[in-house]
Design an enzyme around this catalytic site. Sequence first.
Site, PDB file in Angstrom:
ATOM      1  N   ARG A  99       0.834  -1.205   0.000  1.00 50.30           N
ATOM      2  CA  ARG A  99       0.000   0.000   0.000  1.00 50.30           C
ATOM      3  C   ARG A  99       0.861   1.245   0.000  1.00 50.30           C
ATOM      4  NH1 ARG A  99      -4.796  -1.209   4.243  1.00 50.30           N
ATOM      5  NH2 ARG A  99      -3.249  -2.224   5.556  1.00 50.30           N
ATOM      6  N   TYR A 122     -12.696 -12.920  11.091  1.00 47.43           N
ATOM      7  CA  TYR A 122     -11.551 -13.489  10.382  1.00 47.43           C
ATOM      8  C   TYR A 122     -11.896 -14.849   9.779  1.00 47.43           C
ATOM      9  CZ  TYR A 122      -6.727 -14.944   9.452  1.00 47.43           C
ATOM     10  OH  TYR A 122      -5.563 -15.364   8.840  1.00 47.43           O
TER      11      TYR A 122
HETATM   12  N1  LIG Z   1       0.672 -15.152  10.477  1.00 55.56           N
HETATM   13  C1  LIG Z   1      -0.079 -16.241  10.603  1.00 55.56           C
HETATM   14  O1  LIG Z   1       0.049 -17.004  11.579  1.00 55.56           O
HETATM   15  C2  LIG Z   1      -1.093 -16.590   9.524  1.00 55.56           C
HETATM   16  C3  LIG Z   1      -1.772 -17.816   9.642  1.00 55.56           C
HETATM   17  C4  LIG Z   1      -2.704 -18.175   8.661  1.00 55.56           C
HETATM   18  C5  LIG Z   1      -2.925 -17.318   7.597  1.00 55.56           C
HETATM   19  N2  LIG Z   1      -2.253 -16.141   7.497  1.00 55.56           N
HETATM   20  C6  LIG Z   1      -2.542 -15.289   6.345  1.00 55.56           C
HETATM   21  O2  LIG Z   1      -1.340 -14.966   5.689  1.00 55.56           O
HETATM   22  C7  LIG Z   1      -1.455 -13.712   5.020  1.00 55.56           C
HETATM   23  C8  LIG Z   1      -0.278 -12.840   5.389  1.00 55.56           C
HETATM   24  O3  LIG Z   1      -0.270 -12.653   6.781  1.00 55.56           O
HETATM   25  P1  LIG Z   1       1.005 -12.188   7.625  1.00 55.56           P
HETATM   26  O4  LIG Z   1       1.085 -13.073   8.786  1.00 55.56           O
HETATM   27  O5  LIG Z   1       2.186 -11.983   6.757  1.00 55.56           O
HETATM   28  O6  LIG Z   1       0.436 -10.777   8.160  1.00 55.56           O
HETATM   29  P2  LIG Z   1       1.067  -9.321   8.227  1.00 55.56           P
HETATM   30  O7  LIG Z   1       2.485  -9.388   8.642  1.00 55.56           O
HETATM   31  O8  LIG Z   1       0.097  -8.524   9.023  1.00 55.56           O
HETATM   32  O9  LIG Z   1       1.027  -8.844   6.703  1.00 55.56           O
HETATM   33  C9  LIG Z   1      -0.185  -8.596   6.047  1.00 55.56           C
HETATM   34  C10 LIG Z   1       0.120  -7.948   4.727  1.00 55.56           C
HETATM   35  O10 LIG Z   1      -1.118  -7.648   4.057  1.00 55.56           O
HETATM   36  C11 LIG Z   1      -1.053  -6.294   3.632  1.00 55.56           C
HETATM   37  N3  LIG Z   1      -2.356  -5.678   3.431  1.00 55.56           N
HETATM   38  C12 LIG Z   1      -3.379  -5.541   4.320  1.00 55.56           C
HETATM   39  N4  LIG Z   1      -4.383  -4.867   3.741  1.00 55.56           N
HETATM   40  C13 LIG Z   1      -4.001  -4.579   2.474  1.00 55.56           C
HETATM   41  C14 LIG Z   1      -4.583  -3.907   1.388  1.00 55.56           C
HETATM   42  N5  LIG Z   1      -5.807  -3.343   1.479  1.00 55.56           N
HETATM   43  N6  LIG Z   1      -3.903  -3.813   0.216  1.00 55.56           N
HETATM   44  C15 LIG Z   1      -2.683  -4.354   0.093  1.00 55.56           C
HETATM   45  N7  LIG Z   1      -2.044  -4.988   1.096  1.00 55.56           N
HETATM   46  C16 LIG Z   1      -2.703  -5.096   2.274  1.00 55.56           C
HETATM   47  C17 LIG Z   1      -0.240  -5.600   4.722  1.00 55.56           C
HETATM   48  O11 LIG Z   1       0.188  -4.324   4.296  1.00 55.56           O
HETATM   49  P3  LIG Z   1       0.288  -3.064   5.333  1.00 55.56           P
HETATM   50  O12 LIG Z   1       1.607  -3.203   6.017  1.00 55.56           O
HETATM   51  O13 LIG Z   1       0.185  -1.884   4.448  1.00 55.56           O
HETATM   52  O14 LIG Z   1      -0.866  -3.187   6.294  1.00 55.56           O
HETATM   53  C18 LIG Z   1       0.886  -6.628   4.875  1.00 55.56           C
HETATM   54  O15 LIG Z   1       1.811  -6.504   3.851  1.00 55.56           O
HETATM   55  C19 LIG Z   1      -2.814 -13.140   5.453  1.00 55.56           C
HETATM   56  O16 LIG Z   1      -3.756 -13.371   4.426  1.00 55.56           O
HETATM   57  C20 LIG Z   1      -3.152 -13.939   6.694  1.00 55.56           C
HETATM   58  O17 LIG Z   1      -4.538 -14.013   6.919  1.00 55.56           O
HETATM   59  C21 LIG Z   1      -1.332 -15.754   8.430  1.00 55.56           C
END
Ligand SMILES: NC(=O)c1ccc[n+]([C@@H]2O[C@H](COP(=O)([O-])OP(=O)(O)OC[C@H]3O[C@@H](n4cnc5c(N)ncnc54)[C@H](OP(=O)(O)O)[C@@H]3O)[C@@H](O)[C@H]2O)c1
Length: 246
Positions: free
Chosen positions: A35, A163
């Site tokens: 973003r 979620y």
């Molecule tokens: N971490 C876990 O344990 C876990 C487990 C299961 C699934 N997941 C899934 O894995 C994916 C990545 O998660 P993560 O753990 O890496 O989380 P994270 O560190 O919070 O990263 C989330 C990413 O999504 C971006 N994002 C959010 N809203 C957006 C938008 N409107 N447009 C473009 N980018 C956007 C964020 O950008 P900003 O920095 O700008 O907000 C960030 O780059 C998610 O879909 C999450 O649900 C994670």
Amino acid sequence: MTQRVAVVTGSHKGLGYAIARQLAQKETQVIVTSRKEQDGRAAQQRLSQENIQVDFHPLDVTSDASVQQFTTWLQQTYGRADILVNNAGINPTAQPDEASLLTVQLETMRSTFETNVLAIVRITQALLPLMQAQNYGRIVNVSTEMASFTSMGSDYYPLAPSYRLSKMGLNGLTAILAKELQGTNILVNVYSPGWLQTDMGGSSAPFTADEGAETAVYLATLPEGGAQGKFFAEMRKFGGAVALPW
Ligand SMILES: NC(=O)c1ccc[n+]([C@@H]2O[C@H](COP(=O)([O-])OP(=O)(O)OC[C@H]3O[C@@H](n4cnc5c(N)ncnc54)[C@H](OP(=O)(O)O)[C@@H]3O)[C@@H](O)[C@H]2O)c1
């Protein structure tokens, strides 16, 4: 063969960054997106310090204008989209209202669905014509095992209604799209990366973002005739690709 072009949403940090990093090491032209421009540029710089070259373009998947602008840029710069990893997501579990379906604010649900479901429809609709033009595409949606319908009554997971319901929506969307793409060489699948050490997962999580990225890379590089419309567990759990119950 011309290099594959891969778009990873939300890839300046966390799981998205790890997926972008691993794909870029597989002779793929990766587009890191974020973003905020400065976040994405910093990620590009970090990768460059490891001798990993990626391109960058801003992308907010909840914005029509941003997705349109991104798609035009991609079309003009590369003329193709081979891989789309729908990684960007939000998780409001830390908010007190998300602890129960009885307290959750509809606004929390709405904004979570905006990012985790509607935004995936938006960017997929935008990039799919580029895949159809060459009858090649790999779409990887990032979900969670907490979205499996069979897990809803489990005591093991937090209730997290916004979620989990949003990720169920993402799972359903994957199945519908797979049905529509039947018979083409555009494969769409969804997977659970497991609990990861990211800003979302927190530092107590057992696995690294790099470990969570492995299955995404596998699904992003499936051969022709590979899996279509399946919900996968993280591969390290079973030592290979294993489908989860919806
Ligand atoms: N971490 C876990 O344990 C876990 C487990 C299961 C699934 N997941 C899934 O894995 C994916 C990545 O998660 P993560 O753990 O890496 O989380 P994270 O560190 O919070 O990263 C989330 C990413 O999504 C971006 N994002 C959010 N809203 C957006 C938008 N409107 N447009 C473009 N980018 C956007 C964020 O950008 P900003 O920095 O700008 O907000 C960030 O780059 C998610 O879909 C999450 O649900 C994670």
